[in-house]
Design an enzyme around this catalytic site. Structure first.
Site, PDB file in Angstrom:
ATOM      1  CB  CYS A  43      40.840  27.134  49.316  1.00 38.99           C
ATOM      2  SG  CYS A  43      39.076  27.807  48.736  1.00 38.99           S
ATOM      3  CB  CYS A  50      40.606  29.784  41.932  1.00 33.95           C
ATOM      4  SG  CYS A  50      39.192  30.102  42.788  1.00 33.95           S
ATOM      5  CB  CYS A  82      44.109  30.411  43.795  1.00 32.58           C
ATOM      6  SG  CYS A  82      44.223  30.885  45.687  1.00 32.58           S
ATOM      7  CB  CYS A 119      41.827  43.900  52.733  1.00 36.04           C
ATOM      8  SG  CYS A 119      40.662  42.829  51.857  1.00 36.04           S
ATOM      9  CB  CYS A 159      38.054  45.405  53.093  1.00 35.79           C
ATOM     10  SG  CYS A 159      37.809  44.447  51.176  1.00 35.79           S
ATOM     11  CB  CYS A 200      35.952  45.316  47.134  1.00 34.97           C
ATOM     12  SG  CYS A 200      37.608  45.241  46.708  1.00 34.97           S
ATOM     13  NE  ARG A 212      40.465  49.013  46.839  1.00 34.28           N
ATOM     14  CZ  ARG A 212      40.478  50.030  47.640  1.00 34.28           C
ATOM     15  NH1 ARG A 212      41.542  51.118  47.880  1.00 34.28           N
ATOM     16  NH2 ARG A 212      39.082  50.499  47.923  1.00 34.28           N
TER      17      ARG A 212
HETATM   18  N1  SAM Z   1      38.322  33.120  48.850  1.00 33.76           N
HETATM   19  C1  SAM Z   1      38.148  34.437  48.577  1.00 33.76           C
HETATM   20  C2  SAM Z   1      37.622  34.523  47.001  1.00 33.76           C
HETATM   21  O1  SAM Z   1      38.021  33.901  46.359  1.00 33.76           O
HETATM   22  O2  SAM Z   1      36.689  35.279  47.135  1.00 33.76           O
HETATM   23  C3  SAM Z   1      39.073  35.542  48.905  1.00 33.76           C
HETATM   24  C4  SAM Z   1      40.608  35.182  48.490  1.00 33.76           C
HETATM   25  S1  SAM Z   1      41.097  35.401  47.041  1.00 33.76           S
HETATM   26  C5  SAM Z   1      42.858  35.213  47.148  1.00 33.76           C
HETATM   27  C6  SAM Z   1      40.943  36.994  46.501  1.00 33.76           C
HETATM   28  C7  SAM Z   1      41.382  37.456  44.900  1.00 33.76           C
HETATM   29  O3  SAM Z   1      42.656  37.525  44.903  1.00 33.76           O
HETATM   30  C8  SAM Z   1      40.691  36.414  43.816  1.00 33.76           C
HETATM   31  O4  SAM Z   1      39.443  36.619  43.438  1.00 33.76           O
HETATM   32  C9  SAM Z   1      41.792  36.960  42.680  1.00 33.76           C
HETATM   33  O5  SAM Z   1      41.242  37.906  41.954  1.00 33.76           O
HETATM   34  C10 SAM Z   1      42.943  37.460  43.475  1.00 33.76           C
HETATM   35  N2  SAM Z   1      44.002  36.551  43.288  1.00 33.76           N
HETATM   36  C11 SAM Z   1      44.387  35.256  43.949  1.00 33.76           C
HETATM   37  N3  SAM Z   1      45.375  34.651  43.414  1.00 33.76           N
HETATM   38  C12 SAM Z   1      46.038  35.506  42.592  1.00 33.76           C
HETATM   39  C13 SAM Z   1      47.213  35.371  41.859  1.00 33.76           C
HETATM   40  N4  SAM Z   1      48.082  34.343  41.760  1.00 33.76           N
HETATM   41  N5  SAM Z   1      47.609  36.268  40.965  1.00 33.76           N
HETATM   42  C14 SAM Z   1      46.693  37.528  40.750  1.00 33.76           C
HETATM   43  N6  SAM Z   1      45.436  37.499  41.504  1.00 33.76           N
HETATM   44  C15 SAM Z   1      45.320  36.592  42.196  1.00 33.76           C
HETATM   45  C1  DTB Z   2      42.150  41.393  44.982  1.00 31.10           C
HETATM   46  O1  DTB Z   2      41.627  41.594  43.792  1.00 31.10           O
HETATM   47  N1  DTB Z   2      43.558  41.369  45.213  1.00 31.10           N
HETATM   48  C2  DTB Z   2      43.782  41.221  46.504  1.00 31.10           C
HETATM   49  C3  DTB Z   2      42.573  41.346  47.107  1.00 31.10           C
HETATM   50  N2  DTB Z   2      41.607  41.676  46.304  1.00 31.10           N
HETATM   51  C4  DTB Z   2      42.150  40.521  48.242  1.00 31.10           C
HETATM   52  C5  DTB Z   2      44.336  39.690  46.613  1.00 31.10           C
HETATM   53  C6  DTB Z   2      45.606  39.311  45.790  1.00 31.10           C
HETATM   54  C7  DTB Z   2      45.936  38.035  45.883  1.00 31.10           C
HETATM   55  C8  DTB Z   2      47.274  37.938  45.446  1.00 31.10           C
HETATM   56  C9  DTB Z   2      47.908  36.629  45.599  1.00 31.10           C
HETATM   57  C10 DTB Z   2      48.182  36.132  46.612  1.00 31.10           C
HETATM   58  O2  DTB Z   2      49.082  37.089  47.321  1.00 31.10           O
HETATM   59  O3  DTB Z   2      48.146  35.247  47.347  1.00 31.10           O
HETATM   60 FE1  SF4 Z   3      39.843  29.553  47.363  1.00 34.70          FE
HETATM   61 FE2  SF4 Z   3      41.972  30.830  46.188  1.00 34.70          FE
HETATM   62 FE3  SF4 Z   3      39.801  30.422  44.879  1.00 34.70          FE
HETATM   63 FE4  SF4 Z   3      39.763  32.290  46.949  1.00 34.70          FE
HETATM   64  S1  SF4 Z   3      40.817  32.432  44.889  1.00 34.70           S
HETATM   65  S2  SF4 Z   3      38.280  30.708  46.526  1.00 34.70           S
HETATM   66  S3  SF4 Z   3      41.079  31.342  48.119  1.00 34.70           S
HETATM   67  S4  SF4 Z   3      40.945  28.876  45.615  1.00 34.70           S
END
Ligand code: SAM
Ligand code: DTB
Ligand code: SF4
Length: 359
Positions: free
Chosen positions: A76, A80, A83, A120, A151, A211, A283
């Protein structure tokens, strides 16, 4: 020994009044001070309030089981700091291409058979490209035809793209604010809070449900958690679904060394979310794998009414089917069936006549 003070002479337990009428209907005029005061309530008062509000709109014995699938993993362009999927960090994750719809539908059918009511689909994209829309439309309409709530979380969207997703059968779009506006720049620099708000506006404008939630445990303070919930509660419409994630530390990411948030603070966050966005599905999302059963029970008693199930979230593990079935059984909870009437269309239950809040 500490002699207890007589009750009448003890200081009042809250610094402001939340009258019964204030909690009866959703409000959009919450102030940060009010949200902070809720957070600071004595824990039993806070959870009593949140559990009362929970019962007004939902059956507290019902939990929605939601299953996630990463339909396009890694690589990506956003940075973030939490992530595993950002191309900016070396997390050891293998990037994949967008999945074929058939594979996605097979996973969705498996999820439904295991009891999930919601599915989702998540893609590690900064924004949605038009060339991917036909494949996404096929996935969404297929999952919807299985009788699951749908979703998707695909990054930034334009309004016309949101409309096409809705027409394909999408119910909800996930796009999190993640933290307070002030702390956001500590977490990600490749986009702004306003970018997130703009996409949420595009989603709402075509009648898709939102959401939207955040993450705790990224090194933010209580004031930032207050700022996040205040931002969510003062959106033009409350999120229909509000995921609260506890940071899952990912080696190689800038936030992996953050001090985890204490469990009681996590429950407070759930409780305040329930009070300020009373009709949202709240959630317990990421981080449940690291939580004790007792902590999860507290969250579900304080107003959470959904968990993510299955073997993993997007890239990180979940407790798994056996542990989750045992938790549901031991707590006497029922999964909301996929075809159930949406909670939002049920008539609200009256609040108790007695004063539910400290004066
Ligand atoms: N790329 C899209 C975005 O950022 O909107 C969707 C995927 S992203 C992985 C969805 C959400 O997962 C993020 O906004 C964040 O709140 C949560 N998330 C991602 N990595 C995480 C982590 N290591 N621990 C907790 N929450 C996480
Ligand atoms: C949200 O707030 N949490 C979910 C869903 N929306 C998409 C994703 C959590 C991702 C956690 C890190 C991972 O598994 O990569
Ligand atoms: Fe990309 Fe992860 Fe950020 Fe979603 S949360 S925009 S997958 S870097």
């Amino acid at each position: 020994m500490i002699a207890p003070e007589p009750a009448a002479s003890r200081p009042k337990s809250a610094s402001f009044q939340v009258g019964r009428a204030d909690l009866a209907e959703p409000r959009h005029d919450w102030t940060r001070e009010e949200v902070a005061a809720l957070y600071a309530l004595p824990f039993p008062e806070l959870t009593y309030l949140s559990a009362t509000v929970h019962r007004r709109w939902f059956d507290p014995a019902e939990v929605q089981l939601s299953q996630l699938l990463s339909i396009k993993t890694g690589g990506c362009a956003e940075n973030c700091g939490y992530c595993s999927q950002s191309a900016s960090f070396d997390t050891g994750l293998r990037a994949t291409k967008l999945m074929e719809p058939g594979m996605v539908l097979a996973e969705a059918a498996r999820a439904k058979a295991a009891g999930a009511g919601r599915f989702c689909m998540g893609a590690a994209w900064r924004d949605l490209k038009d060339r991917d829309l036909p494949r996404l439309e096929a996935m969404i309409s297929g999952v919807k035809a299985l009788g699951l709530e749908t979703c998707a979380t695909l990054g930034m969207l334009r309004q016309d793209q949101a409309r096409r997703l809705r027409q394909a059968g999408l119910d909800y779009y996930n796009h999190n604010l993640d933290t307070s506006p002030e702390y956001y720049g500590e977490v990600v620099t490749t986009r702004t809070y306003q970018h997130r708000l703009d996409t949420l506006e595009h989603v709402r404008s075509v009648g898709l449900k939102t959401c939207c939630g955040g993450i705790v445990g990224m090194g933010e303070g209580r004031a930032d958690r207050v700022g996040l919930l205040h931002a969510l509660a003062t959106l033009p419409e409350h999120p229909d679904s509000l995921p609260i994630n506890a940071l899952v530390p990912i080696e190689g990411t800038p936030l992996s060394g953050s001090t985890p948030v204490d469990g009681i603070e996590f429950v407070r966050t759930v409780a305040v979310a329930r009070i300020v966005c009373p009709r949202a599905m709240v959630r317990i999302a990421a981080g449940r794998e690291g939580m004790s059963r007792e902590l999860q029970a507290l969250c579900l008693s304080a107003g959470a009414n959904s968990i993510f199930v299955g073997g993993r979230l997007l890239t990180t593990p979940l407790p798994g089917e056996d542990a989750d079935s045992a938790l549901m059984r031991d707590l006497g909870l029922r999964a909301i069936p996929a075809d159930a009437e949406p909670a939002a269309s049920r008539a609200p239950v009256a609040l108790p006549a007695s004063r539910p809040v400290p004066a």
